[in-house]
Design a protein around this motif. Sequence first.
Motif, PDB file in Angstrom:
ATOM      1  N   GLU A  26    -116.751   8.921  43.096  1.00  0.00           N
ATOM      2  CA  GLU A  26    -118.169   8.574  43.259  1.00  0.00           C
ATOM      3  C   GLU A  26    -118.782   8.145  41.927  1.00  0.00           C
ATOM      4  N   ALA A  27    -118.450   8.843  40.859  1.00  0.00           N
ATOM      5  CA  ALA A  27    -118.985   8.498  39.538  1.00  0.00           C
ATOM      6  C   ALA A  27    -118.495   7.132  39.092  1.00  0.00           C
ATOM      7  N   TYR A  28    -117.217   6.846  39.305  1.00  0.00           N
ATOM      8  CA  TYR A  28    -116.682   5.530  38.927  1.00  0.00           C
ATOM      9  C   TYR A  28    -117.257   4.429  39.813  1.00  0.00           C
ATOM     10  N   ALA A  29    -117.459   4.710  41.085  1.00  0.00           N
ATOM     11  CA  ALA A  29    -118.024   3.703  41.992  1.00  0.00           C
ATOM     12  C   ALA A  29    -119.436   3.324  41.576  1.00  0.00           C
ATOM     13  N   LYS A  30    -120.203   4.273  41.051  1.00  0.00           N
ATOM     14  CA  LYS A  30    -121.556   3.960  40.592  1.00  0.00           C
ATOM     15  C   LYS A  30    -121.540   2.992  39.418  1.00  0.00           C
ATOM     16  N   GLN A  31    -120.442   2.966  38.659  1.00  0.00           N
ATOM     17  CA  GLN A  31    -120.311   2.043  37.536  1.00  0.00           C
ATOM     18  C   GLN A  31    -119.588   0.754  37.936  1.00  0.00           C
ATOM     19  N   GLY A  32    -119.333   0.582  39.232  1.00  0.00           N
ATOM     20  CA  GLY A  32    -118.727  -0.648  39.718  1.00  0.00           C
ATOM     21  C   GLY A  32    -117.216  -0.658  39.715  1.00  0.00           C
ATOM     22  N   PHE A  33    -116.581   0.464  39.358  1.00  0.00           N
ATOM     23  CA  PHE A  33    -115.129   0.517  39.336  1.00  0.00           C
ATOM     24  C   PHE A  33    -114.626   0.892  40.722  1.00  0.00           C
ATOM     25  N   ALA A  34    -113.856  -0.006  41.322  1.00  0.00           N
ATOM     26  CA  ALA A  34    -113.286   0.287  42.635  1.00  0.00           C
ATOM     27  C   ALA A  34    -112.191   1.344  42.507  1.00  0.00           C
ATOM     28  N   ALA A  35    -111.493   1.334  41.396  1.00  0.00           N
ATOM     29  CA  ALA A  35    -110.431   2.301  41.148  1.00  0.00           C
ATOM     30  C   ALA A  35    -110.598   2.846  39.733  1.00  0.00           C
ATOM     31  N   LEU A  57    -116.772   0.009  30.204  1.00  0.00           N
ATOM     32  CA  LEU A  57    -118.020   0.724  30.434  1.00  0.00           C
ATOM     33  C   LEU A  57    -118.415   0.646  31.904  1.00  0.00           C
ATOM     34  N   LYS A  58    -118.384  -0.579  32.463  1.00  0.00           N
ATOM     35  CA  LYS A  58    -118.679  -0.758  33.888  1.00  0.00           C
ATOM     36  C   LYS A  58    -118.260  -2.152  34.315  1.00  0.00           C
ATOM     37  N   MET A  59    -118.248  -2.346  35.625  1.00  0.00           N
ATOM     38  CA  MET A  59    -117.974  -3.672  36.182  1.00  0.00           C
ATOM     39  C   MET A  59    -119.208  -4.094  36.958  1.00  0.00           C
ATOM     40  N   GLN A  60    -119.663  -5.303  36.701  1.00  0.00           N
ATOM     41  CA  GLN A  60    -120.841  -5.823  37.395  1.00  0.00           C
ATOM     42  C   GLN A  60    -120.376  -6.887  38.380  1.00  0.00           C
ATOM     43  N   TRP A  61    -120.577  -6.608  39.659  1.00  0.00           N
ATOM     44  CA  TRP A  61    -120.178  -7.535  40.704  1.00  0.00           C
ATOM     45  C   TRP A  61    -121.389  -8.362  41.114  1.00  0.00           C
ATOM     46  N   PRO A  62    -121.246  -9.690  41.187  1.00  0.00           N
ATOM     47  CA  PRO A  62    -122.376 -10.509  41.639  1.00  0.00           C
ATOM     48  C   PRO A  62    -122.628 -10.288  43.127  1.00  0.00           C
ATOM     49  N   THR A  74    -117.898  -9.114  36.235  1.00  0.00           N
ATOM     50  CA  THR A  74    -117.994  -9.107  34.780  1.00  0.00           C
ATOM     51  C   THR A  74    -117.630  -7.701  34.319  1.00  0.00           C
ATOM     52  N   LEU A  75    -116.636  -7.600  33.470  1.00  0.00           N
ATOM     53  CA  LEU A  75    -116.234  -6.311  32.922  1.00  0.00           C
ATOM     54  C   LEU A  75    -116.995  -6.096  31.625  1.00  0.00           C
ATOM     55  N   VAL A  76    -117.761  -5.016  31.577  1.00  0.00           N
ATOM     56  CA  VAL A  76    -118.541  -4.683  30.388  1.00  0.00           C
ATOM     57  C   VAL A  76    -117.718  -3.704  29.554  1.00  0.00           C
ATOM     58  N   LEU A  77    -117.465  -4.084  28.312  1.00  0.00           N
ATOM     59  CA  LEU A  77    -116.681  -3.254  27.404  1.00  0.00           C
ATOM     60  C   LEU A  77    -117.557  -2.689  26.306  1.00  0.00           C
ATOM     61  N   ARG A  78    -117.346  -1.421  25.998  1.00  0.00           N
ATOM     62  CA  ARG A  78    -117.972  -0.815  24.826  1.00  0.00           C
ATOM     63  C   ARG A  78    -117.012  -1.047  23.667  1.00  0.00           C
ATOM     64  N   GLY A 108    -113.862 -12.156  35.998  1.00  0.00           N
ATOM     65  CA  GLY A 108    -113.986 -13.536  35.543  1.00  0.00           C
ATOM     66  C   GLY A 108    -114.447 -13.665  34.113  1.00  0.00           C
ATOM     67  N   LYS A 109    -115.207 -12.675  33.635  1.00  0.00           N
ATOM     68  CA  LYS A 109    -115.676 -12.739  32.252  1.00  0.00           C
ATOM     69  C   LYS A 109    -115.917 -11.335  31.715  1.00  0.00           C
ATOM     70  N   LEU A 110    -116.058 -11.287  30.406  1.00  0.00           N
ATOM     71  CA  LEU A 110    -116.295 -10.021  29.711  1.00  0.00           C
ATOM     72  C   LEU A 110    -117.664 -10.042  29.067  1.00  0.00           C
ATOM     73  N   ALA A 111    -118.284  -8.879  29.009  1.00  0.00           N
ATOM     74  CA  ALA A 111    -119.524  -8.684  28.252  1.00  0.00           C
ATOM     75  C   ALA A 111    -119.272  -7.514  27.314  1.00  0.00           C
ATOM     76  N   PHE A 112    -119.887  -7.559  26.157  1.00  0.00           N
ATOM     77  CA  PHE A 112    -119.634  -6.544  25.141  1.00  0.00           C
ATOM     78  C   PHE A 112    -120.909  -5.795  24.789  1.00  0.00           C
TER      79      PHE A 112
END
Length: 163
Positions: A26-35, A57-62, A74-78, A108-112
């Motif tokens: 549930e915690a990972y799903a809130k951050q957009g991670f399917a797994a 950090l999280k995945m942002q799905w359009p 978009t995969l957000v990386l710290r 498709g893309k990364l955000a930092f």
Amino acid sequence: MSKFPPKPGPISAKPLGILLDDVFAEAYAKQGFAARELVTRWAQIAGPEIAAHAEPLKMQWPRPVEGQPQEPATLVLRVEGPMALEIQHSADVILERVNRFFGWNAVGKLAFRQAPLSRAQRRVRPGPPDPKSVAKVAEGLGGIEDDELKSALARLGAAIKRN
């Protein structure tokens, strides 16, 4: 009728990871991670050089558009501050490795986001003990006849003395 209660059955202890699986999912799903494997296996996916300075950090799905195929996330990386530019130059490699892990073009893309990494740095594992100290410890193990056991105990003793 017996005056003693029945014997309890065998105790079946479950690993903590299995018991908390739903909580973590549930915690990972809130951050957009399917797994959660993308987070837990990040060092294996991205490689140790990248994982030492960046973490997901999280995945942002359009939002899906009706009648259109799902766009990649978009995969957000710290990323640690000084390494942000270097990690940005490795974006294509990171995208390829992450998508290979998923088995499809999920990202498709990364955000930092520049920030200190949240996890503690792992200690570097010391190398094997010095052969001279192993030989010195082995001299004191004269009563052991099995050569493999003697060698293993000598290495263990030298490693303990080193630390």
